[in-house]
Enzyme design. Structure first.
Site, mmCIF file in Angstrom:
data_model
loop_
_atom_site.group_PDB
_atom_site.id
_atom_site.type_symbol
_atom_site.label_atom_id
_atom_site.label_comp_id
_atom_site.label_asym_id
_atom_site.label_seq_id
_atom_site.Cartn_x
_atom_site.Cartn_y
_atom_site.Cartn_z
ATOM 1 N N LYS A 101 0.845 -1.344 0.014
ATOM 2 C CA LYS A 101 0.110 -0.150 0.135
ATOM 3 C C LYS A 101 0.727 1.116 -0.069
ATOM 4 O O LYS A 101 2.097 1.067 0.499
ATOM 5 C CB LYS A 101 -0.781 -0.063 1.100
ATOM 6 C CG LYS A 101 -1.915 0.827 0.921
ATOM 7 C CD LYS A 101 -3.029 0.114 0.271
ATOM 8 C CE LYS A 101 -4.509 0.973 0.119
ATOM 9 N NZ LYS A 101 -5.442 0.341 -0.445
HETATM 10 P P1 NAD Z 1 -12.849 7.928 -2.872
HETATM 11 O O1 NAD Z 1 -11.879 9.045 -2.577
HETATM 12 O O2 NAD Z 1 -13.289 7.777 -4.280
HETATM 13 O O3 NAD Z 1 -14.238 8.147 -2.131
HETATM 14 C C1 NAD Z 1 -14.335 8.303 -0.637
HETATM 15 C C2 NAD Z 1 -15.484 9.032 -0.189
HETATM 16 O O4 NAD Z 1 -15.800 8.816 1.064
HETATM 17 C C3 NAD Z 1 -15.374 10.569 -0.508
HETATM 18 O O5 NAD Z 1 -16.703 10.824 -1.523
HETATM 19 C C4 NAD Z 1 -15.157 10.988 0.714
HETATM 20 O O6 NAD Z 1 -15.517 12.485 0.780
HETATM 21 C C5 NAD Z 1 -15.861 10.186 1.812
HETATM 22 N N1 NAD Z 1 -15.742 10.338 3.159
HETATM 23 C C6 NAD Z 1 -14.258 10.246 3.537
HETATM 24 N N2 NAD Z 1 -14.541 10.171 5.081
HETATM 25 C C7 NAD Z 1 -15.906 10.103 5.159
HETATM 26 C C8 NAD Z 1 -16.556 9.981 6.427
HETATM 27 N N3 NAD Z 1 -15.971 10.006 7.497
HETATM 28 N N4 NAD Z 1 -17.781 9.786 6.385
HETATM 29 C C9 NAD Z 1 -18.593 9.907 5.328
HETATM 30 N N5 NAD Z 1 -17.963 9.949 3.856
HETATM 31 C C10 NAD Z 1 -16.576 10.143 3.899
HETATM 32 O O7 NAD Z 1 -12.327 6.730 -2.392
HETATM 33 P P2 NAD Z 1 -12.579 5.029 -2.787
HETATM 34 O O8 NAD Z 1 -11.829 4.558 -3.847
HETATM 35 O O9 NAD Z 1 -14.025 5.094 -2.954
HETATM 36 O O10 NAD Z 1 -12.433 4.332 -1.442
HETATM 37 C C11 NAD Z 1 -13.217 4.076 -0.429
HETATM 38 C C12 NAD Z 1 -12.634 2.876 0.565
HETATM 39 O O11 NAD Z 1 -12.710 1.849 -0.492
HETATM 40 C C13 NAD Z 1 -11.515 3.067 0.982
HETATM 41 O O12 NAD Z 1 -11.433 2.391 2.130
HETATM 42 C C14 NAD Z 1 -10.601 2.168 -0.008
HETATM 43 O O13 NAD Z 1 -9.362 1.903 0.756
HETATM 44 C C15 NAD Z 1 -11.607 1.069 -0.319
HETATM 45 N N6 NAD Z 1 -11.145 0.394 -1.687
HETATM 46 C C16 NAD Z 1 -11.058 1.141 -2.768
HETATM 47 C C17 NAD Z 1 -10.797 0.451 -4.001
HETATM 48 C C18 NAD Z 1 -10.837 1.154 -5.181
HETATM 49 O O14 NAD Z 1 -10.984 0.440 -6.350
HETATM 50 N N7 NAD Z 1 -10.949 2.458 -5.125
HETATM 51 C C19 NAD Z 1 -10.649 -0.873 -3.721
HETATM 52 C C20 NAD Z 1 -10.379 -1.403 -2.609
HETATM 53 C C21 NAD Z 1 -10.874 -0.788 -1.467
#
Ligand code: NAD
Length: 472
Positions: free
Chosen positions: A106
């Site tokens: 990561k």
């Molecule tokens: P992103 O940045 O696209 O979206 C995250 C969203 O959550 C944003 O809109 C942000 O404003 C919101 N947010 C942040 N803190 C918050 C809170 N306390 N309450 C409510 N909303 C909040 O990120 P993403 O890629 O969608 O990732 C989200 C999660 O999924 C993370 O834990 C990431 O590690 C996990 N993840 C992502 C992927 C991927 O392919 N993008 C893959 C596996 C896991």
């Protein structure tokens, strides 16, 4: 030490230990698997807006029992080394559970991307890429990043481009990152993959629920009431897939600046487009708005399924005690800590664990990486052949029966698979088969009481086997 990072790391270690105990692993081997192999911290300067800014970034390699190591790059001002190392551990367990040939890694840069414009972000990303590449923390054979919170396909394109400039003779340079735009070696279906995987995971659970929780879970996803926390890439695509494929109803969406609730069902595309224009949910003209300090009460409101898709430890013990969903789906990494998890178990709430639920992204990243190494799109060699064979078969059936081939079936049957069809079917196959493996393990091993422990058990056993095979 960062408090949130420590609580998160402690939580993942305890989940690991629960499985290691059931597996009866020796203390030495437990320690070897649990700890992060190596971590790199860089503090690099970038001249922006007439000033020299110093940024901190990390790349952690948790386990190289399989290579390359794989894991996203996050841009978040809340990141820390401890958080990155813990997320890298989750990647190791996730790739192992999903049967992917990767170790776990990561990375992060401690910035709030909303505070920088596009040109600034590009320069920061390119400088970070130089640091990672120079120190062997990026390469198609060793260490392959992908998007995560605060990063996207454009970030990956900058990283790929910078790497290609540094290593012009690397014929596999495109495979150095995944989650790239389609025009730059990306793959169809990668952006939606994690959210779509979340939807597939929920479908598997509803079709084949853990026996002791079957009565409490929704029998169908049609009309099921869903709350989504975090409406970024993962939350939005999960909600969209549930609405479009299952007819579920999104009754609440929470993001950083508040929440929107609407019992009639939120228009997910409408809300997403609004957020792209306004940077948050505040002011969205449909439904009811709630301030961020009401987040806990929104999360505890009436629903069937709760999907945390924001960050770590967002489901506190207090929320766990009071939430009303019968199914909690960990679309984010680590939203439920060890103690909150115990509370949910005691309340008989089904938790679909992050290792499985959000693996769709890395599964499709695996397809993209293989595509880049083969230098050929999926389906290219088979498509026309499939069409020719299907046409011969259809014509033979028409001759034999004297009836025309049904028009509605023809479109599907006669055309060969496109890349998106193959990606989606590959993802569905893996999500299905891993769910079945977890359920079989849950039923077969009396000490395993929940799907999270089943997931860790399978993942850790495979890593232990990999070490045993090389004599460790
Ligand atoms: P992103 O940045 O696209 O979206 C995250 C969203 O959550 C944003 O809109 C942000 O404003 C919101 N947010 C942040 N803190 C918050 C809170 N306390 N309450 C409510 N909303 C909040 O990120 P993403 O890629 O969608 O990732 C989200 C999660 O999924 C993370 O834990 C990431 O590690 C996990 N993840 C992502 C992927 C991927 O392919 N993008 C893959 C596996 C896991």
């Amino acid at each position: 030490m960062d408090k949130n990072g420590s609580a998160f790391s402690d939580s993942v270690d305890r989940m690991f230990e629960t499985a290691a105990e059931i597996l009866d692993l020796s203390p030495d081997l437990r320690e070897k698997i649990r700890v992060c192999n190596e971590s790199y911290t860089t503090r690099f300067g970038v001249r922006l807006k007439g000033r020299l800014h110093t940024f901190t970034g990390w790349r952690a390699v948790h386990s190289t029992h399989s290579k390359p190591v794989k894991g996203g790059i996050r841009f978040s001002s809340r990141s820390s080394l401890e958080e990155v190392e813990t997320l890298a551990a989750l990647m190791t367990y996730k790739c192992s559970l999903m049967g992917l040939p990767f170790g776990g890694a990561k990375g992060a840069v401690a910035i709030d991307p909303s505070e920088w414009d596009r040109a600034d972000l590009e320069r920061i990303t390119r400088r970070f890429t130089q640091e990672l590449s120079r120190h062997s923390f990026m390469s198609p054979a060793q260490n392959v990043p992908a998007p995560d919170m605060g990063t996207n396909e454009t970030t990956m394109r900058w990283m790929q481009d910078e790497y290609s400039r540094l290593y012009p003779n690397e014929i596999n340079a495109d495979a150095v990152v995944t989650g790239k735009p389609l025009t730059s070696g990306g793959i169809e279906g990668r952006i939606e993959a994690t959210g779509r995987g979340v939807q597939l995971a929920i479908n598997e659970c509803v079709k084949n629920p853990p026996p002791e929780q079957a009565d409490r879970l929704p029998k169908t996803l049609e009309g099921a009431r869903v709350i989504v926390q975090g409406f970024g890439n993962v939350g939005y695509h999960a909600a969209k897939s549930l609405v479009e494929s299952n007819g579920s109803r999104i009754v609440a969406v929470l993001d950083r600046d508040g929440a929107i609730t609407d019992d009639a069902g939120i228009d997910v595309d409408g809300l997403r487009q609004y957020m792209d224009r306004h940077g948050g949910v505040a002011g969205y003209p449909v439904g009811e708005f709630h301030d961020p300090d009401q987040a806990a009460s929104v999360l505890q409101s009436d629903c069937d399924i709760l999907i945390p898709a924001a960050g770590e430890l967002t489901i506190t013990e207090d929320i766990a005690r009071n939430l009303r969903a019968s199914l909690l789906v960990e679309a984010a990494n680590g939203p439920v800590g060890y103690e909150a998890d115990a509370i949910l178990r005691s309340r008989n709430v089904t938790v679909l664990p992050d290792l499985f639920v959000n693996a769709g992204g890395v599964v499709v990243s695996y397809f993209e990486w293989v595509k880049n190494l083969s230098h050929m799109p999926f389906g290219l060699m088979q498509r026309r052949h499939h069409e020719n064979v299907s046409n011969v078969l259809a014509k033979s059936l028409e001759t034999m029966t004297g009836q025309p081939f049904p028009a509605d079936a023809a479109a599907h049957f006669l055309s060969g698979p496109k890349e998106i069809d193959l990606v989606r079917s590959g993802l569905e196959e893996i999500m299905h088969s891993v769910y079945v493996q977890m359920m079989n393990q849950l039923v077969a091993t009396p000490e395993i009481e929940d799907l999270r422990t089943a997931a860790y058990y399978i993942a850790v056993r495979r890593i232990a086997d990999a070490y045993a095979a090389i004599g460790i």
